[in-house]
Write a protein that holds these residues in place. Sequence first.
Motif, short mmCIF file in Angstrom:
data_model
loop_
_atom_site.label_atom_id
_atom_site.label_comp_id
_atom_site.label_asym_id
_atom_site.label_seq_id
_atom_site.Cartn_x
_atom_site.Cartn_y
_atom_site.Cartn_z
N ALA A 196 -3.67 -6.62 -5.42
CA ALA A 196 -3.95 -5.19 -5.35
C ALA A 196 -3.86 -4.54 -6.73
N ASP A 208 0.81 -1.22 0.00
CA ASP A 208 0.00 0.00 0.00
C ASP A 208 0.85 1.27 0.00
N GLN A 229 -7.00 -4.96 -8.68
CA GLN A 229 -8.05 -4.02 -8.30
C GLN A 229 -7.88 -2.70 -9.04
N GLN A 230 -6.62 -2.25 -9.20
CA GLN A 230 -6.37 -0.99 -9.91
C GLN A 230 -6.70 -1.10 -11.40
N ALA A 241 -0.56 3.50 -5.15
CA ALA A 241 -1.91 3.58 -4.59
C ALA A 241 -2.01 4.55 -3.42
N GLU A 269 -8.57 1.45 -2.51
CA GLU A 269 -7.32 1.11 -3.19
C GLU A 269 -6.10 1.27 -2.29
N PHE A 298 -5.83 -1.78 0.10
CA PHE A 298 -6.11 -3.11 -0.45
C PHE A 298 -5.00 -4.10 -0.14
N GLN A 305 -12.45 -6.23 -4.29
CA GLN A 305 -12.15 -5.09 -5.15
C GLN A 305 -13.19 -3.99 -5.02
#
Length: 361
Positions: free
Chosen positions: A76, A20, A79-80, A144, A299, A302, A294
């Motif tokens: 992660a 993160d 998810q982006q 993120a 974000e 995550f 997600q």
Amino acid sequence: MMLNLLPTVILLPFTGVLVDKLHRVKLMMTSDLIQGFLAILITILVLSDHLSMVWLWGYAIVTGTMSAVFQPAYSALRQQVFTPDIRGAANSLTQLGMQGMRLIGPSIGGVLISLFTAAIVFGIDGLTFIISFIFLLFIKVACATKRVKPTGKLENQPRLKTFGKDLLGGFVELKKHAWLWVTISAFAIINVCTSGVVVVILPWLINVHYEYSSSIYGLVVSASGVGSLIGGLLFGLKKTWRHRGILAYLGMSLEALSLFLMVEISWVPGLLMVIALGGMGSMFFGIIWETSLQELVPEEAFGRVVSLDILGSIGLMPLGYLFTGWLAEVIGGVKTSILLASVMTVIIMAALSIPAVRRFE
């Protein structure tokens, strides 16, 4: 195997913070380079007759550490990249790709070892990490972390205290959604039940109890993958699914049912269908779970949340394997499979008794 899994279990909460805070693609690239270099190094050590168990132990520890970095970063990053308009289809395709590789990967490995040597195949494996690194060069995403300039007392807080708050950030996010923390808690046990049966009981069941050849065992393992592929295709055909909480746990109920039935059905086609049914149900849960993460987790947090998710999934597995093997020796493999499937069913029912789980859309 213990040295490979232990660093992953220990480091996941900490690597989640890194995921993160730092650039996820760069973390994955670093992991690929290190693992690729080590695999090629093993090849060089074997060819030069310098390989020892110490090197293999070190290889296991470092690759386990890199797995603790790569896996949460990869989750992660998805998810982006997977925006809401393509999320369902993209997650289905990702799971299909993973299952496809699980199906053909061992076969490719076996062919390569028969053509060359295990040492050469280590080198080939190292090259696949380099290929992964090259693909990652084409992904352009931002870090993120939300860049907020500290002010007042926050600026003077000790770094250790700030890191502690970051470390607890994943738990804070999980507490906001009962669907997330209940499911992670439930699967800490469910995964022990399913993996214990599949890894410890299933080979014994096919080769010893039913007295089938190893080729039948290979078909059974492939049937699970085929079921997963079918489940992924079916899920991807529909853009929106309602009552996803109930649907996800119904999928795992199919997995539990397959564990019950596989010790009762010795007819090979029937056994293959039962195993495929379990794979399909597991795939339905997997796609719903990843998509829900997600959607629900911001974000910038995550990486920490998915690290706790992975930790919950694998943390008890080493003890689970040991317990399953011991129990099978005490009461027998068939009774052990039925018992673990029963425990799994009880946990599924307990999770579904929670309104927040049933109402998850």
